[in-house]
Scaffold this motif. Structure first.
Motif, mmCIF file in Angstrom:
data_model
loop_
_atom_site.group_PDB
_atom_site.id
_atom_site.type_symbol
_atom_site.label_atom_id
_atom_site.label_comp_id
_atom_site.label_asym_id
_atom_site.label_seq_id
_atom_site.Cartn_x
_atom_site.Cartn_y
_atom_site.Cartn_z
ATOM 1 N N VAL A 182 0.836 -1.204 0.000
ATOM 2 C CA VAL A 182 0.000 0.000 0.000
ATOM 3 C C VAL A 182 0.868 1.249 0.000
ATOM 4 O O VAL A 182 0.556 2.242 -0.685
ATOM 5 C CB VAL A 182 -0.961 -0.019 1.205
ATOM 6 N N ASN A 183 1.963 1.230 0.742
ATOM 7 C CA ASN A 183 2.876 2.378 0.751
ATOM 8 C C ASN A 183 3.376 2.697 -0.659
ATOM 9 O O ASN A 183 3.500 3.866 -1.043
ATOM 10 C CB ASN A 183 4.062 2.110 1.672
ATOM 11 N N LYS A 184 3.664 1.654 -1.437
ATOM 12 C CA LYS A 184 4.118 1.875 -2.814
ATOM 13 C C LYS A 184 3.008 2.473 -3.669
ATOM 14 O O LYS A 184 3.262 3.357 -4.501
ATOM 15 C CB LYS A 184 4.618 0.560 -3.413
ATOM 16 N N LEU A 185 1.772 1.993 -3.479
ATOM 17 C CA LEU A 185 0.636 2.551 -4.227
ATOM 18 C C LEU A 185 0.450 4.027 -3.898
ATOM 19 O O LEU A 185 0.143 4.836 -4.781
ATOM 20 C CB LEU A 185 -0.640 1.774 -3.901
ATOM 21 N N MET A 186 0.632 4.375 -2.639
ATOM 22 C CA MET A 186 0.487 5.775 -2.240
ATOM 23 C C MET A 186 1.639 6.619 -2.778
ATOM 24 O O MET A 186 1.446 7.767 -3.178
ATOM 25 C CB MET A 186 0.393 5.877 -0.717
ATOM 26 N N LYS A 187 2.837 6.058 -2.803
ATOM 27 C CA LYS A 187 4.001 6.803 -3.267
ATOM 28 C C LYS A 187 3.881 7.200 -4.730
ATOM 29 O O LYS A 187 4.278 8.304 -5.134
ATOM 30 C CB LYS A 187 5.263 5.971 -3.048
ATOM 31 N N ILE A 188 3.278 6.305 -5.554
ATOM 32 C CA ILE A 188 3.136 6.610 -6.974
ATOM 33 C C ILE A 188 1.817 7.310 -7.286
ATOM 34 O O ILE A 188 1.545 7.642 -8.431
ATOM 35 C CB ILE A 188 3.282 5.336 -7.837
#
Length: 236
Positions: free
Chosen positions: A140-146
């Motif tokens: 989820v952190n990666k989804l938010m980062k992009i």
């Protein structure tokens, strides 16, 4: 005296190593004593057919044990030939993780959490839930980062621990020697704020009282708080 020499309210050593696989959007290796589970999270821009056009995301899980995760070799389970135990555990993991997710905020996508037991010494389903949340959080952190996800859909950490009555004592975080001999065995899934998600308790050799159940819940709260602290330490 516990076989491990631990106090009745003492957890096994907890270790969580993140980003242990190259390709998964989120991954960790969680070690709860001698129980070691590899957890990976895979993001797919699709949902199951029954969820299409709902605007809701979906989190699901699969669970398995490697052939030499235990003291004797087990045969590999094909997906269509999974034991009832395996199916029950992976449904538990999926239910538990979804309980902490805002599926609107996640958007119409699916995250699959795979939990593969490398080494088993009791509490594999609890370790899978705890490590599975870490893998999910990293994905989820990666989804938010992009920018694919705007607000964090993970409402609260989710962790799980086993408790039971061994040799007449209420004990926290059963290892295999205790689990195999426990008069009462329970698995407790909770959020970081102390809300219960699921409780599985059964009398394996003796009945238990309401007071004993409350004592096990108190132990579970303590254990989950320690697990959540370990989760936050590697995902913040």
């Amino acid at each position: 005296m516990r076989p491990s020499g631990r106090n009745v309210d003492q957890m096994r050593p907890i270790s969580i190593e993140t980003d242990v696989t190259k390709h998964a959007e989120g991954s960790c290796l969680i070690k709860c004593g001698d129980t070691h589970v590899l957890c990976t999270a895979t993001v797919e821009e699709r949902v199951p057919p029954f969820m299409k056009n709902s605007g809701l995301g979906w989190v699901t899980a699969e669970y398995g044990m490697l052939p030499r995760a235990t003291n004797t070799r087990m045969r590999r389970e094909a997906k269509n030939g999974q034991s009832g135990r395996t199916q029950e555990i992976q449904r538990l993991i999926g239910r538990s993780l979804r309980a902490g997710v805002d599926r609107v905020a996640l958007g119409e996508r699916q995250i699959t959490v795979d939990c593969d037991v490398i080494q088993a010494d009791g509490g594999t389903r609890c370790a899978s839930i705890t490590g599975g949340w870490v893998a999910l959080k990293l994905a989820v952190n990666k989804l938010m980062k992009i920018g694919d996800v705007i607000s964090d859909p993970l409402l609260d950490p989710v962790a799980a621990v086993s408790c039971g009555i061994y040799a007449g004592q209420e004990v926290l975080d059963l290892d295999y020697p205790e689990d195999s001999e426990a008069g009462v065995d329970g698995n407790f899934v909770m959020t970081g704020s102390g809300q219960l998600i699921e409780v599985q308790m059964s009398a394996e050799g003796s009945t238990y009282s309401r007071a004993q159940m409350n004592g096990l819940l108190d132990l579970a709260e303590k254990g989950v708080a320690e697990l959540v602290a370990a989760q936050k330490a590697v995902t913040s």
